[in-house]
Design a protein around this motif. Structure first.
Motif, PDB file in Angstrom:
ATOM      1  N   SER A   1       5.975 -26.278 -57.747  1.00  0.00           N
ATOM      2  CA  SER A   1       7.291 -26.919 -57.730  1.00  0.00           C
ATOM      3  C   SER A   1       8.190 -26.247 -58.755  1.00  0.00           C
ATOM      4  N   ARG A   2       9.422 -25.991 -58.375  1.00  0.00           N
ATOM      5  CA  ARG A   2      10.456 -25.457 -59.266  1.00  0.00           C
ATOM      6  C   ARG A   2      11.714 -26.265 -59.007  1.00  0.00           C
ATOM      7  N   GLY A   3      11.898 -27.324 -59.766  1.00  0.00           N
ATOM      8  CA  GLY A   3      12.999 -28.246 -59.504  1.00  0.00           C
ATOM      9  C   GLY A   3      12.799 -28.829 -58.120  1.00  0.00           C
ATOM     10  N   ALA A   4      13.832 -28.759 -57.293  1.00  0.00           N
ATOM     11  CA  ALA A   4      13.720 -29.247 -55.919  1.00  0.00           C
ATOM     12  C   ALA A   4      13.040 -28.219 -55.015  1.00  0.00           C
ATOM     13  N   GLY A   5      12.882 -26.997 -55.511  1.00  0.00           N
ATOM     14  CA  GLY A   5      12.329 -25.918 -54.696  1.00  0.00           C
ATOM     15  C   GLY A   5      10.827 -25.742 -54.850  1.00  0.00           C
ATOM     16  N   ARG A   6      10.312 -24.769 -54.130  1.00  0.00           N
ATOM     17  CA  ARG A   6       8.887 -24.418 -54.191  1.00  0.00           C
ATOM     18  C   ARG A   6       8.772 -22.907 -54.351  1.00  0.00           C
ATOM     19  N   MET A   7       8.051 -22.475 -55.394  1.00  0.00           N
ATOM     20  CA  MET A   7       7.754 -21.069 -55.607  1.00  0.00           C
ATOM     21  C   MET A   7       6.453 -20.789 -54.857  1.00  0.00           C
ATOM     22  N   VAL A   8       6.506 -19.872 -53.888  1.00  0.00           N
ATOM     23  CA  VAL A   8       5.361 -19.591 -53.030  1.00  0.00           C
ATOM     24  C   VAL A   8       4.915 -18.149 -53.258  1.00  0.00           C
ATOM     25  N   CYS A   9       3.663 -17.994 -53.656  1.00  0.00           N
ATOM     26  CA  CYS A   9       3.069 -16.676 -53.850  1.00  0.00           C
ATOM     27  C   CYS A   9       2.146 -16.402 -52.664  1.00  0.00           C
ATOM     28  N   CYS A  10       2.374 -15.270 -52.007  1.00  0.00           N
ATOM     29  CA  CYS A  10       1.596 -14.900 -50.825  1.00  0.00           C
ATOM     30  C   CYS A  10       1.004 -13.511 -51.003  1.00  0.00           C
ATOM     31  N   GLU A  11      -0.208 -13.337 -50.523  1.00  0.00           N
ATOM     32  CA  GLU A  11      -0.785 -11.999 -50.416  1.00  0.00           C
ATOM     33  C   GLU A  11      -0.488 -11.503 -49.014  1.00  0.00           C
ATOM     34  N   MET A  12       0.160 -10.346 -48.935  1.00  0.00           N
ATOM     35  CA  MET A  12       0.459  -9.750 -47.637  1.00  0.00           C
ATOM     36  C   MET A  12      -0.312  -8.445 -47.525  1.00  0.00           C
ATOM     37  N   THR A  13      -1.055  -8.337 -46.448  1.00  0.00           N
ATOM     38  CA  THR A  13      -1.848  -7.142 -46.183  1.00  0.00           C
ATOM     39  C   THR A  13      -1.257  -6.435 -44.983  1.00  0.00           C
ATOM     40  N   VAL A  14      -0.845  -5.187 -45.185  1.00  0.00           N
ATOM     41  CA  VAL A  14      -0.237  -4.391 -44.122  1.00  0.00           C
ATOM     42  C   VAL A  14      -1.321  -3.533 -43.484  1.00  0.00           C
ATOM     43  N   GLU A  15      -1.563  -3.798 -42.213  1.00  0.00           N
ATOM     44  CA  GLU A  15      -2.567  -3.062 -41.445  1.00  0.00           C
ATOM     45  C   GLU A  15      -1.901  -1.911 -40.708  1.00  0.00           C
ATOM     46  N   VAL A  16      -2.665  -0.841 -40.501  1.00  0.00           N
ATOM     47  CA  VAL A  16      -2.208   0.303 -39.716  1.00  0.00           C
ATOM     48  C   VAL A  16      -3.037   0.329 -38.441  1.00  0.00           C
ATOM     49  N   GLU A  17      -2.364   0.403 -37.321  1.00  0.00           N
ATOM     50  CA  GLU A  17      -3.058   0.408 -36.031  1.00  0.00           C
ATOM     51  C   GLU A  17      -4.100   1.530 -35.991  1.00  0.00           C
ATOM     52  N   GLY A  18      -5.327   1.158 -35.637  1.00  0.00           N
ATOM     53  CA  GLY A  18      -6.405   2.125 -35.493  1.00  0.00           C
ATOM     54  C   GLY A  18      -7.099   2.512 -36.791  1.00  0.00           C
ATOM     55  N   GLU A  19      -6.684   1.954 -37.912  1.00  0.00           N
ATOM     56  CA  GLU A  19      -7.282   2.284 -39.208  1.00  0.00           C
ATOM     57  C   GLU A  19      -8.079   1.088 -39.723  1.00  0.00           C
ATOM     58  N   SER A  20      -9.152   1.369 -40.429  1.00  0.00           N
ATOM     59  CA  SER A  20      -9.979   0.284 -40.961  1.00  0.00           C
ATOM     60  C   SER A  20      -9.470  -0.224 -42.312  1.00  0.00           C
ATOM     61  N   ARG A  21      -8.778   0.624 -43.052  1.00  0.00           N
ATOM     62  CA  ARG A  21      -8.258   0.209 -44.358  1.00  0.00           C
ATOM     63  C   ARG A  21      -6.773  -0.110 -44.253  1.00  0.00           C
ATOM     64  N   PRO A  22      -6.309  -1.087 -45.021  1.00  0.00           N
ATOM     65  CA  PRO A  22      -4.877  -1.411 -44.980  1.00  0.00           C
ATOM     66  C   PRO A  22      -4.053  -0.330 -45.670  1.00  0.00           C
ATOM     67  N   ALA A  23      -2.784  -0.286 -45.326  1.00  0.00           N
ATOM     68  CA  ALA A  23      -1.854   0.634 -45.978  1.00  0.00           C
ATOM     69  C   ALA A  23      -1.409   0.075 -47.323  1.00  0.00           C
ATOM     70  N   CYS A  24      -1.243  -1.240 -47.380  1.00  0.00           N
ATOM     71  CA  CYS A  24      -0.654  -1.867 -48.566  1.00  0.00           C
ATOM     72  C   CYS A  24      -1.135  -3.304 -48.677  1.00  0.00           C
ATOM     73  N   VAL A  25      -1.359  -3.732 -49.911  1.00  0.00           N
ATOM     74  CA  VAL A  25      -1.614  -5.139 -50.204  1.00  0.00           C
ATOM     75  C   VAL A  25      -0.664  -5.508 -51.337  1.00  0.00           C
ATOM     76  N   ALA A  26       0.130  -6.555 -51.101  1.00  0.00           N
ATOM     77  CA  ALA A  26       1.143  -6.942 -52.085  1.00  0.00           C
ATOM     78  C   ALA A  26       1.173  -8.460 -52.233  1.00  0.00           C
TER      79      ALA A  26
END
Length: 169
Positions: A132-157
């Motif tokens: 909670s941040r006042g009336a808002g919500r601070m949301v932390c997400c892990e995003m994993t970017v996959e590359v078509e045909g590849e087993s390892r992701p390009a990026c994790v942020a």
């Protein structure tokens, strides 16, 4: 209420695709994974536009002849991959009752492997935390970017977004 989607592209246990969740229930979704997003094409035209926008014309991105000879083709900017996260997030996390969403920043970014022009990328999202941040919500997400045909992701942020509720008219 999110429901698991079963399809040939999405057969992993616990992966969720949603139409929308209510602002007041964000905390209940901590730890959940959503996705995958729609595929995004990484074309040379897109890479060239990004190079023009950022003044980053390093040869590995824009010199198709040299990159073809030395690397087997051009490589997208890591920051181009990163810049696609907001639009992929829109595919995955729709929060109802929100007036504004502010990009608060990134906690951590890792570029694990390059994305070559001509490939496609998509993302999965996992909600790591909601505060909670006042009336808002601070949301932390892990995003994993996959590359078509590849087993390892390009990026994790780890992205951090501030969701602010809609103000009644």
């Amino acid at each position: 209420m999110p429901v698991p989607i079963a399809s040939p592209e999405n057969d992993e246990m616990g992966v969720m695709q949603i139409d929308g969740i209510a602002f007041g229930t964000l905390e209940k979704h901590e730890g959940r994974t959503f996705g995958p997003s729609a595929w995004r094409d990484i074309t040379q035209a897109r890479v060239d536009l990004f190079a023009d926008a950022t003044d980053d014309h390093q040869w590995i991105h824009v010199d198709t002849r040299r990159a073809g000879q030395e690397l087997g083709g051009t490589i997208a900017h890591g920051f181009l991959t990163l810049s696609l996260l907001p639009t992929m997030m829109e595919d995955l996390l729709r929060v109802e009752g929100v007036g504004h969403i502010l990009n608060y920043g990134l906690n951590r970014v890792r570029f694990i492997q390059p994305v070559r022009t001509g490939q496609r990328v998509r993302s999965r999202l996992r909600i790591l935390g909601v505060e909670s941040r006042g009336a808002g919500r601070m949301v932390c997400c892990e995003m994993t970017v996959e590359v078509e045909g590849e087993s390892r992701p390009a990026c994790v942020a780890e992205t951090v977004m501030l969701y602010l509720p809609a103000v009644p008219a």
